[in-house]
Each structure stands twice: as structure tokens, then as C-alpha cells.
Design a protein around this motif. Structure first.
Motif, PDB file in Angstrom:
ATOM      1  N   ALA A  27       0.825  -1.214   0.000  1.00  0.00           N
ATOM      2  CA  ALA A  27       0.000   0.000   0.000  1.00  0.00           C
ATOM      3  C   ALA A  27       0.860   1.265   0.000  1.00  0.00           C
ATOM      4  N   GLY A  28       0.316   2.303  -0.649  1.00  0.00           N
ATOM      5  CA  GLY A  28       0.932   3.628  -0.642  1.00  0.00           C
ATOM      6  C   GLY A  28       1.856   3.850  -1.821  1.00  0.00           C
ATOM      7  N   ASN A  29       2.225   5.089  -2.016  1.00  0.00           N
ATOM      8  CA  ASN A  29       3.182   5.455  -3.065  1.00  0.00           C
ATOM      9  C   ASN A  29       3.864   6.768  -2.699  1.00  0.00           C
ATOM     10  N   LEU A  30       5.108   6.925  -3.154  1.00  0.00           N
ATOM     11  CA  LEU A  30       5.924   8.088  -2.802  1.00  0.00           C
ATOM     12  C   LEU A  30       6.493   8.671  -4.090  1.00  0.00           C
ATOM     13  N   ALA A  76      -0.309   3.194  -9.640  1.00  0.00           N
ATOM     14  CA  ALA A  76      -1.668   3.357 -10.160  1.00  0.00           C
ATOM     15  C   ALA A  76      -2.239   4.717  -9.768  1.00  0.00           C
ATOM     16  N   GLU A  77      -1.608   5.371  -8.768  1.00  0.00           N
ATOM     17  CA  GLU A  77      -2.141   6.651  -8.270  1.00  0.00           C
ATOM     18  C   GLU A  77      -1.292   7.840  -8.703  1.00  0.00           C
ATOM     19  N   THR A  78      -0.545   7.646  -9.784  1.00  0.00           N
ATOM     20  CA  THR A  78       0.315   8.715 -10.311  1.00  0.00           C
ATOM     21  C   THR A  78      -0.481   9.988 -10.601  1.00  0.00           C
ATOM     22  N   PHE A  95       4.044  12.036  -0.152  1.00  0.00           N
ATOM     23  CA  PHE A  95       3.954  10.725   0.491  1.00  0.00           C
ATOM     24  C   PHE A  95       2.476  10.348   0.641  1.00  0.00           C
ATOM     25  N   HIS A  96       2.118   9.196   0.112  1.00  0.00           N
ATOM     26  CA  HIS A  96       0.745   8.694   0.273  1.00  0.00           C
ATOM     27  C   HIS A  96       0.825   7.364   1.006  1.00  0.00           C
ATOM     28  N   VAL A  97       0.163   7.271   2.162  1.00  0.00           N
ATOM     29  CA  VAL A  97       0.205   6.046   2.971  1.00  0.00           C
ATOM     30  C   VAL A  97      -1.199   5.657   3.419  1.00  0.00           C
ATOM     31  N   HIS A  98      -1.328   4.396   3.834  1.00  0.00           N
ATOM     32  CA  HIS A  98      -2.616   3.860   4.286  1.00  0.00           C
ATOM     33  C   HIS A  98      -2.482   3.481   5.754  1.00  0.00           C
ATOM     34  N   SER A  99      -2.700   4.402   6.654  1.00  0.00           N
ATOM     35  CA  SER A  99      -2.641   4.056   8.072  1.00  0.00           C
ATOM     36  C   SER A  99      -4.059   3.769   8.582  1.00  0.00           C
ATOM     37  N   GLN A 170     -11.700   6.002   3.405  1.00  0.00           N
ATOM     38  CA  GLN A 170     -11.542   4.537   3.356  1.00  0.00           C
ATOM     39  C   GLN A 170     -10.329   4.131   2.526  1.00  0.00           C
ATOM     40  N   HIS A 171      -9.338   5.016   2.441  1.00  0.00           N
ATOM     41  CA  HIS A 171      -8.202   4.736   1.563  1.00  0.00           C
ATOM     42  C   HIS A 171      -6.892   5.148   2.230  1.00  0.00           C
ATOM     43  N   GLY A 172      -6.667   6.435   2.432  1.00  0.00           N
ATOM     44  CA  GLY A 172      -5.401   6.826   3.057  1.00  0.00           C
ATOM     45  C   GLY A 172      -5.193   8.323   3.027  1.00  0.00           C
TER      46      GLY A 172
HETATM   47 ZN   LIG Z   1      -3.431   4.314  -2.114  1.00  0.00          ZN
END
Ligand SMILES: [Zn+2]
Ligand SMILES: CSC[C@@H](O)[C@@H](O)C(=O)COP(=O)(O)O
Length: 209
Positions: A27-30, A76-78, A95-99, A170-172
């Protein structure tokens, strides 16, 4: 800073976020903007504790792939990163994270806004006020990521968020900064607010008190 160093710094950040439980199961993308018109972003579906320089794809601000080691696909979230870079010139790292806390806090939002607790730590998010009323935007999640990006584009055309971040329900959470350290601090401060809100709710205390 060399472009290769940026990727190594992003990989280190990802490992640290993974260890905090924020990037489990890929999960997540940077991403980090390495030039006016291009940024490095994590390749899609890679384990975020084990990234190396081959796990980054360079794309331009229109989302076109410039360099993809081993034919890797960009996140996928570019498109979400593109929208942020396009609207917010100061954003150089995202920074995209799923906490868990970010996802719980989406439920506390009203009318697409999450009121942040009036903590001293908001100063680290650039809020100078002693009694701040800061609302973090909360976007709906869609399986079609382009729809999330479009909603953000529309919202950011109206107003840039009051602090450097946004939630997707419901995502991050996504946070940004002018460099690696400031993006990390912004993410940590937002996550601190989320933890505070979750614990305040569990104790049934109001956040304004
Ligand atoms: Zn995501
Ligand atoms: C664990 S699935 C999470 C994905 O659907 C997505 O939300 C995510 O953050 C990671 O996507 P990715 O394409 O690897 O950048």
C-alpha cells in the motif's frame, strides 16, 4: 542532490513508513520532483520495505512515462501526484500512505472536511494561529483513480488545502512538502492528529476542549 540519491532517500522513507504499519501489503506510493517537468514515483505494486532504485519510474507532469526500469509500471495513483504538483509549486515530495488512523478519521469528517484538533503541533503544518480552526479536505474514494484525481483537481482549483495534505475516505492520507524532510514532518504531524482524534473519540472527549 543526484536523481539516484532521491530514489534512495524515497526508499528509506518507504521502509520507515512500512515499519510504522503505514505501507503494508504494497500500500501507498511516494514521489519526488527531480526537475521542473518530471518526478520519480514508486513503481506499482512493489513491497515498500524492499524498494531499490529499480523500483522507481520517472514520469512528466502529464503522467507520461520517461524512464521505466525493467518495464515497471508507475504507481496506479500517479494522477493524484500529478494534480498536487500541478497546483502546488512548493510541493517537491509527496507521500501517500494507508494508516489505520487515517482511515478511521475519514468517518469523523463532516461535509468532506475533517476538523483537526487545535494542537500546538499544527504549527509544524504551517498554522500560525493560537486557536486554529483547520479543516483537512476528505475526498471520496473511487476504484477509477482518475475520478479521485479529477475531484482533487476541481477542489484545488477553488482552494489549496490549509495544511499540506488531504485524506481519501476509506483509503489513506497524502502529505507533501518542499523537500523530503518537510514532507515527512507533515505526514507525521497529520498522523499524530489522526491518532489524537481516534483516541479522543475512544475516550469520548471533544477535540475542542
Ligand atoms: Zn493508495
Ligand atoms: C494494497 S492495494 C493499495 C493500492 O490500491 C493503492 O491504493 C496504493 O496505494 C498502492 O498502489 P501502487 O500502484 O502500488 O502505487
Amino acid at each position: 542532490m543526484h536523481h539516484e540519491d532521491l530514489r534512495q532517500e524515497l526508499a528509506l522513507a518507504a521502509r520507515s513508513f512500512y515499519e510504522r504499519g503505514w505501507m503494508l501489503g504494497t500500500a501507498g506510493n511516494l514521489s519526488a520532483r527531480m526537475a521542473e517537468e518530471a518526478f520519480w514515483i514508486t513503481a506499482s505494486g512493489r513491497p515498500k520495505d524492499l524498494l531499490d532504485t529499480e523500483d522507481f519510474v520517472s514520469v512528466n507532469l502529464q503522467g507520461e512515462v520517461l524512464l521505466a526500469p525493467g518495464g515497471r509500471k508507475p504507481s496506479a495513483e500517479t494522477s493524484i501526484h500529478q494534480v498536487i504538483y500541478q497546483h502546488i509549486p512548493e510541493a517537491r515530495v509527496i507521500f501517500h500512505v494507508h494508516s489505520i488512523e487515517a482511515n478511521l478519521c475519514g468517518h469523523f469528517a463532516r461535509n468532506g472536511q475533517l476538523r483537526l484538533p487545535p494542537l500546538e503541533m499544527l504549527k509544524g503544518l504551517g498554522v500560525p494561529d493560537a486557536e486554529p480552526e483547520i479543516d483537512l479536505p476528505v475526498f471520496a474514494n473511487h476504484q477509477d483513480v482518475a475520478r479521485i484525481a479529477k475531484d482533487m483537481d476541481t477542489a484545488f482549483t477553488q482552494a489549496i488545502p490549509p495544511v499540506p495534505g488531504a485524506l481519501i475516505h476509506q483509503h489513506g492520507v497524502t502529505a507533501w512538502g518542499s523537500d523530503l524532510l518537510s514532507a515527512r514532518h507533515h505526514l507525521e504531524l497529520l498522523e499524530y492528529c489522526f491518532r489524537y482524534l481516534v483516541q479522543a473519540k475512544a475516550l469520548a472527549i471533544g477535540v475542542q476542549a
